[in-house]
Write a protein that holds these residues in place. Structure first.
Motif, PDB file in Angstrom:
ATOM      1  N   LYS A  84       3.189   3.420  -6.843  1.00 53.29           N
ATOM      2  CA  LYS A  84       2.647   2.901  -5.598  1.00 53.29           C
ATOM      3  C   LYS A  84       2.463   1.394  -5.687  1.00 53.29           C
ATOM      4  N   ASN A  85       2.717   0.721  -4.578  1.00 53.03           N
ATOM      5  CA  ASN A  85       2.408  -0.702  -4.494  1.00 53.03           C
ATOM      6  C   ASN A  85       0.896  -0.866  -4.623  1.00 53.03           C
TER       7      ASN A  85
ATOM      8  N   ASN B 285      -2.319  -4.357  -1.022  1.00 51.38           N
ATOM      9  CA  ASN B 285      -2.288  -4.043   0.405  1.00 51.38           C
ATOM     10  C   ASN B 285      -1.874  -5.227   1.264  1.00 51.38           C
ATOM     11  N   ASP B 286      -1.453  -6.317   0.616  1.00 55.49           N
ATOM     12  CA  ASP B 286      -1.128  -7.513   1.382  1.00 55.49           C
ATOM     13  C   ASP B 286       0.256  -8.089   1.080  1.00 55.49           C
ATOM     14  N   ARG B 287       1.043  -7.414   0.237  1.00 56.64           N
ATOM     15  CA  ARG B 287       2.371  -7.946  -0.061  1.00 56.64           C
ATOM     16  C   ARG B 287       3.253  -6.855  -0.649  1.00 56.64           C
ATOM     17  N   GLU B 288       4.560  -7.081  -0.599  1.00 56.38           N
ATOM     18  CA  GLU B 288       5.534  -6.155  -1.155  1.00 56.38           C
ATOM     19  C   GLU B 288       5.478  -6.157  -2.681  1.00 56.38           C
ATOM     20  N   VAL B 289       5.998  -5.090  -3.253  1.00 57.47           N
ATOM     21  CA  VAL B 289       6.344  -5.086  -4.666  1.00 57.47           C
ATOM     22  C   VAL B 289       7.859  -4.865  -4.742  1.00 57.47           C
ATOM     23  N   LYS B 290       8.510  -5.650  -5.583  1.00 60.10           N
ATOM     24  CA  LYS B 290       9.951  -5.536  -5.766  1.00 60.10           C
ATOM     25  C   LYS B 290      10.220  -5.223  -7.231  1.00 60.10           C
ATOM     26  N   PHE B 291      11.044  -4.207  -7.464  1.00 62.99           N
ATOM     27  CA  PHE B 291      11.314  -3.841  -8.856  1.00 62.99           C
ATOM     28  C   PHE B 291      12.672  -3.168  -8.986  1.00 62.99           C
ATOM     29  N   LEU B 292      13.204  -3.208 -10.200  1.00 61.82           N
ATOM     30  CA  LEU B 292      14.420  -2.487 -10.531  1.00 61.82           C
ATOM     31  C   LEU B 292      14.046  -1.137 -11.117  1.00 61.82           C
TER      32      LEU B 292
ATOM     33  N   GLY C 212       0.771  -1.228   0.000  1.00 58.28           N
ATOM     34  CA  GLY C 212       0.000   0.000   0.000  1.00 58.28           C
ATOM     35  C   GLY C 212       0.804   1.282   0.000  1.00 58.28           C
ATOM     36  N   MET C 213       2.130   1.197   0.011  1.00 58.28           N
ATOM     37  CA  MET C 213       2.986   2.385   0.086  1.00 58.28           C
ATOM     38  C   MET C 213       3.562   2.700  -1.290  1.00 58.28           C
TER      39      MET C 213
ATOM     40  N   SER D 173      11.603   0.693 -15.571  1.00 56.31           N
ATOM     41  CA  SER D 173      11.199  -0.067 -14.392  1.00 56.31           C
ATOM     42  C   SER D 173      10.933  -1.511 -14.793  1.00 56.31           C
ATOM     43  N   ILE D 174      11.476  -2.439 -14.019  1.00 50.95           N
ATOM     44  CA  ILE D 174      11.295  -3.867 -14.277  1.00 50.95           C
ATOM     45  C   ILE D 174      10.836  -4.522 -12.977  1.00 50.95           C
ATOM     46  N   PRO D 175       9.523  -4.780 -12.825  1.00 43.82           N
ATOM     47  CA  PRO D 175       9.040  -5.454 -11.614  1.00 43.82           C
ATOM     48  C   PRO D 175       9.558  -6.894 -11.536  1.00 43.82           C
ATOM     49  N   LEU D 176       9.942  -7.295 -10.341  1.00 42.95           N
ATOM     50  CA  LEU D 176      10.418  -8.660 -10.094  1.00 42.95           C
ATOM     51  C   LEU D 176       9.407  -9.480  -9.309  1.00 42.95           C
ATOM     52  N   GLU D 177       8.608  -8.797  -8.490  1.00 45.15           N
ATOM     53  CA  GLU D 177       7.519  -9.436  -7.744  1.00 45.15           C
ATOM     54  C   GLU D 177       6.440  -8.396  -7.504  1.00 45.15           C
ATOM     55  N   GLY D 178       5.176  -8.806  -7.580  1.00 44.95           N
ATOM     56  CA  GLY D 178       4.085  -7.914  -7.219  1.00 44.95           C
ATOM     57  C   GLY D 178       3.677  -6.966  -8.334  1.00 44.95           C
ATOM     58  N   ASP D 179       2.897  -5.935  -7.961  1.00 41.83           N
ATOM     59  CA  ASP D 179       2.282  -5.018  -8.916  1.00 41.83           C
ATOM     60  C   ASP D 179       2.550  -3.576  -8.505  1.00 41.83           C
ATOM     61  N   LEU D 180       2.975  -2.763  -9.457  1.00 45.92           N
ATOM     62  CA  LEU D 180       3.313  -1.363  -9.218  1.00 45.92           C
ATOM     63  C   LEU D 180       2.376  -0.483 -10.038  1.00 45.92           C
ATOM     64  N   GLU D 181       1.662   0.404  -9.351  1.00 48.17           N
ATOM     65  CA  GLU D 181       0.749   1.317 -10.041  1.00 48.17           C
ATOM     66  C   GLU D 181       1.490   2.601 -10.396  1.00 48.17           C
TER      67      GLU D 181
END
Length: 237
Positions: A105-106, A109-116, A52-53, A67-75
């Motif tokens: 923003k991630n 609301n229940d998990r991290e987002v990881k990205f380069l 959520g942050m 930006s290259i997401p490795l896990e999760g979703d980035l808005e």
């Protein structure tokens, strides 16, 4: 051939609770005069954002931002009117040019987002800002490098205003490939996303980086199952 090695544990680090970030090159409060850039590759941040942050609206200009997401979703939201979600398996490129504001923003609301987060100096300044995004699911290959970024909008992948080519490779243990430099004078920065590899005899592990220049090719071998990002960039601005 000349090389520079950046082991994962030597990177700059900043933990802001909501953001845990590792900096391959000098960034924000991490300033190392020996680690300012690799050619036109200026920033390589390995970010984890709490549920959520995110990064509030902020400006950029005259920079190519990937930006290259490795896990999760980035808005992503920007002043060009783009409202998108980039997720694992996507690549996003934004040319800031004359100026753009955006927020990240991630989405969850229940998990991290990881990205380069990657910044590349452009070869031309004050271009009209643009946005580009692709999914890798239709172009990814096994045990060979495939292109995800180039200087040409007609080519596979996203494109930026620089003579740069990015490739990703997912290799099973024991597989190898030779990567040939596309433009004379360019170098390649290899970043190990997962696993273990050897590049021209140098052993590298997860999140290690290696810059190679003054050569026309490099040899990459997976000593364990591995995923690698290769960033070919000009060595001079």
């Amino acid at each position: 051939m000349n090389t520079v090695i950046h082991k994962a544990e030597t990177r700059g680090h900043a933990n802001h609770d909501w953001l845990n970030s590792y900096h391959t090159f000098s960034f924000a409060n991490y300033q190392n005069p020996e680690r300012m850039n690799f050619g036109v590759l200026r920033v390589l941040n390995d970010d984890s954002v709490q549920a959520g942050m995110g990064f509030g609206t902020h400006p950029h200009d005259n920079m190519e931002i990937i930006s290259i997401p490795l896990e999760g979703d980035l808005e992503h939201k920007d002043s060009m009117g783009n409202v998108t979600v980039i997720k694992e398996g996507d690549v996003q490129a934004m040319s800031a040019g004359t100026g753009v504001t955006h927020s990240e923003k991630n989405k969850n609301n229940d998990r991290e987002v990881k990205f380069l987060q990657i910044w590349v100096f452009p070869k031309v300044k004050n271009v009209t800002p643009k946005y580009d995004q692709i999914s890798l699911k239709d172009i990814e290959k096994e045990n060979e490098f495939y292109q995800v970024l180039s200087p040409n909008k007609e080519d596979q992948g996203v494109w930026i205003h620089q003579d740069a080519w990015f490739h990703i490779g997912k290799f099973d243990k024991g597989n190898s490939e030779q990567y040939k430099i596309k433009k004379e004078g360019n170098g390649v920065y290899a970043f190990i996303l997962d696993g273990e590899v050897e590049i021209d005899g140098q052993k590298l592990s997860k999140r290690d980086g290696m810059g190679i220049y003054d050569t026309d090719s490099i040899n990459v071998k997976a000593t364990e199952n591995a995923r690698i990002l290769l960033m070919e960039v000009p060595m001079t601005r």
